[in-house]
Motif scaffolding. Structure first.
Motif, mmCIF file in Angstrom:
data_model
loop_
_atom_site.group_PDB
_atom_site.id
_atom_site.type_symbol
_atom_site.label_atom_id
_atom_site.label_comp_id
_atom_site.label_asym_id
_atom_site.label_seq_id
_atom_site.Cartn_x
_atom_site.Cartn_y
_atom_site.Cartn_z
ATOM 1 N N LEU A 67 0.832 -1.210 0.000
ATOM 2 C CA LEU A 67 0.000 0.000 0.000
ATOM 3 C C LEU A 67 0.861 1.252 0.000
ATOM 4 C CD1 LEU A 67 -2.754 -1.118 2.544
ATOM 5 C CD2 LEU A 67 -3.034 -0.807 0.079
ATOM 6 N N THR A 70 2.038 2.258 -3.307
ATOM 7 C CA THR A 70 1.022 2.972 -4.082
ATOM 8 C C THR A 70 1.212 4.480 -3.979
ATOM 9 O OG1 THR A 70 -0.520 1.162 -3.609
ATOM 10 C CG2 THR A 70 -1.457 3.206 -4.445
ATOM 11 N N GLY A 148 -4.029 -0.960 -3.889
ATOM 12 C CA GLY A 148 -3.735 0.439 -4.195
ATOM 13 C C GLY A 148 -4.070 0.798 -5.632
ATOM 14 N N THR A 232 2.159 -2.874 -9.526
ATOM 15 C CA THR A 232 1.086 -1.906 -9.319
ATOM 16 C C THR A 232 0.734 -1.195 -10.621
ATOM 17 O OG1 THR A 232 1.863 -1.582 -7.045
ATOM 18 C CG2 THR A 232 0.380 0.084 -7.940
#
Length: 694
Positions: A67, A70, A148, A232
């Motif tokens: 996270l 992100t 994320g 991501t």
């Protein structure tokens, strides 16, 4: 008044003591930074904590790191849009997510190419343990990065030009060929692992954060790639822009296989090879001297290092070495794992007989309770309630052992893996011998104390005696033998029982055909003399089948003591090696004996049967007591203790009602029943004093 002579002397001394550069010329200089050895020890200490963390803690720590990554992607895209893709300004906040991870102590995969690998290189953790650690952390990172990416895509975080900038950044790695992509990722792995090393070498937070910022700034400036950021970005393209699953130049499949996978390999190789190995070999051989205990070896054996179970005790924590040292001065100690205090009295009785042959004998009864998988043991509440009931239920067993004039100690272990916990407890406390019952779920066709996979990877911490009890009677004993350390242990047990109860001992040796009978008789006579069993009856069976020979000789016997087979695992599959089916074909109780030894992986797989009785393991006692256990006589034992020691129970010393010390983890809850043990010992001593008075 001031003494001018004294002043001149001080001035002269100052001139002498300082070199031309101003550094001290004599005396002692104090370092203002850590040496490479000291840095390595700090990394080992941190890795020790990380690699022994539970799966849940590792995963959610990795999730938090994903996270945080992100944030890096979000700020990179936002500044790229705001600065019109300025090469410097757009990346100024790129390191922020990594700084969050460093300060928060989260688990990022690329950071774990240094501490756990260093621990593995020192053979303090096994390769499967390292792979387990990596897998859990990487899974957490990917899940966090995926969450994320979904938030950035569906939460309306990116608007206007930022959406286009994020897409431009995310598609940047798809056009890079495999080789340059791999080496760009390797350089990024070098940067991240280097940050970890420098971070442990730093002595203040400001320097550490400055290094972290500048180092991670090098990733976008150098057009490098980080695996979690790349993952991501690929998922962002999938969520936000609907790239196909496969079949296109930019698809989810090509992103994961052609982009993320090479970056993962590059990050790993760059961190492990370029930093971990280089920094490892620049440190001295004394780098872990401060972390080791005198007379204790904490390194895994090669089979344990290569094949050790990820969920077991393949890693040997410092606590185990400490406990081994603390218990070392207790005398001859027999650990007796039990599953039912109401029915396991004969096992305790036999253990007390063996321990009573020593002036300082101790019987340690361990009630191992199988906990339901859904029961949490981390708080200790459920485990303590079970331990309280268990402690009361072992009252009769304490009395049984105390009747033999031996010291008695009892513990309760509540675990989700009851059988494995027996070996864990033995490795932690290092008794001289373990005597346990023979359960259908504990032993199998191969005549060994451990399961086949454990036989290949682990080393027994002490002698193991495993009893299949049928109305236990030790008056007529049969020992089949072909030599070897396990048969030696069988002879030692029989000798103790013969001296204590007048048991009749019969020795059996099986040969192939009548032509070998003379050789067999000579062997058996010599073997009996070597083990002080001259009064034993000698039987040579020329049938050639070991199992059938045992069945014939066991007629009329009450106890058969069999040494563990010494053939390798694969050798037993293609030969007539002894299997434990014999226990169903004899009317007597059967005792399996196995002595720890050092065997190579080749011997464990293909061994023909001969092996040396040399004890090596994750934790060893002093060298003068590392050649196996002699149950005939107590060796002289040094103190072995540590002044001012503290144990797990110290934290619970205020719990006067329970009278025990307990420790809880997700794996097991352990409680010692010290008050009840002390009471039964005092009562037994009082009864003996009363008998003497009469």
């Amino acid at each position: 008044m001031t003494d001018p002579t004294q002043s001149d002397d001080d001035s002269m001394r100052e001139v002498v003591e300082r070199s031309r550069s101003g550094a001290p010329a004599v005396g002692e200089a104090v370092r203002d930074r850590f040496s490479s050895d000291e840095v390595f020890q700090r990394i080992i200490a941190a890795a020790d904590e990380e690699v022994t963390s539970g799966s849940r803690e590792l995963f959610f720590s990795g999730l938090a790191a994903g996270l945080a990554i992100t944030i890096t992607f979000m700020l990179y895209a936002s500044l790229t849009a705001a600065t019109d893709s300025h090469p410097i300004l757009s990346v100024l906040l790129y390191p922020l997510g990594f700084i969050y991870i460093i300060i928060g102590g989260y688990q990022l995969y690329t950071e774990n190419t240094l501490p756990p690998v260093a621990l593995t290189l020192e053979r303090l953790a096994s390769l499967p343990t390292l792979l387990r650690h990596w897998t859990i952390v990487l899974a957490g990172n990917f899940v966090g990065g995926g969450i994320g990416a979904a938030v950035l895509s569906y939460g309306g975080v990116f608007t206007g030009d930022t959406v286009d900038a994020a897409r431009y950044i995310s598609e940047g790695g798809f056009g890079v060929p495999f080789v340059p992509l791999f080496f760009k990722a390797a350089m990024a792995g070098l940067v991240v692992a280097g940050v970890v090393w420098v971070g442990f070498a730093s002595t203040d937070s400001v320097s550490r954060m400055l290094v972290v910022y500048l180092a991670f700034l090098a990733i976008p400036l150098g057009d490098l790639f980080h695996v979690v950021v790349s993952f991501t970005e690929v998922l962002y393209l999938f969520f936000q822009h609907g790239i196909p699953l496969y079949g296109a130049e930019i698809s989810l499949f090509s992103g994961l296989v052609g982009f993320v996978l090479p970056v993962l390999l590059g990050n790993t190789i760059g961190g492990v090879v370029l930093v971990t190995l280089v920094n490892y070999f620049q440190t001295s051989e004394e780098r872990l001297e401060e972390a080791r205990f005198e007379g204790v070896s904490r390194r895994l054996t090669v089979p344990e290092w290569v094949f050790g179970r990820a969920a077991g005790r393949s890693y040997v924590p410092i606590l185990d070495a400490t406990e081994a040292t603390l218990f070392a001065g207790e005398g001859y100690r027999v650990m007796v794992p039990i599953t039912n205090p109401r029915t396991d009295g004969p096992i305790v009785d036999l253990a007390a007989r063996l321990a009573s042959d020593h002036d300082d004998g101790v019987v340690h009864i361990v009630h191992v309770v199988q906990a339901p998988e859904r029961m949490s043991l981390s708080t200790g509440d459920a485990g303590r309630r079970i331990a309280d009931v268990s402690g009361e239920g072992m009252a009769n067993l304490r009395s049984t052992a105390a009747d033999y004039d031996v010291e008695v100690s009892t513990s309760t272990v509540v675990s989700h893996r009851s059988f494995e916990e027996v070996f864990n407890m033995a490795r932690r406390t290092r008794p001289d011998a373990v005597l346990m019952g023979w359960g259908d779920d504990q032993l199998w066709s191969a005549a060994r104390a451990e399961r086949p996979i454990d036989e290949l990877t682990n080393q027994l911490p002490c002698d193991f005696l495993i009893l299949n009890e049928r109305d236990l009677d030790t008056s007529r004993i049969l020992i089949p033998t072909s030599g070897g350390p396990d048969s030696d242990l069988s002879a030692e047990v029989a000798k103790v029982l013969a001296d204590a109860t007048g048991a009749e001992v019969t020795l059996l040796h099986v040969v192939d055909g009548p032509g070998n009978r003379g050789r067999g008789e000579a062997f058996l006579a010599n073997w009996a003399a070597e083990h002080d069993l001259d009064d034993a009856e000698l039987v040579v069976d020329d049938g050639g089948d070991v199992e059938d020979g045992i069945c014939r000789a066991a007629a009329g016997k009450t106890l058969v003591i069999i040494g563990a087979t010494e053939k390798g695992l694969l050798s037993r599959l293609v030969s007539n090696s002894l299997h434990l089916d014999v226990i169903h074909e004899v009317d007597a109780s059967v005792l399996l004996t196995e002595r720890p030894s050092s065997r190579s992986l080749r011997e464990r797989l293909f061994g023909s049967g001969r092996r040396a009785a040399t004890v090596t393991g994750g934790v060893e006692r002093e060298s003068n007591r590392s050649e196996g256990t002699d149950v005939q006589s107590a060796a002289d034992r040094g103190d072995g203790g540590i002044e001012g020691t503290s144990s797990q129970g110290d934290s619970d010393s205020d719990d006067a009602d329970a009278g025990d010390s307990g420790g809880a983890s997700d794996d097991a809850f352990i409680a010692d029943h010290d008050d009840a043990d002390e009471e039964i010992t005092e009562d037994a001593a009082g009864e003996r004093d009363g008998d003497d008075g009469r």
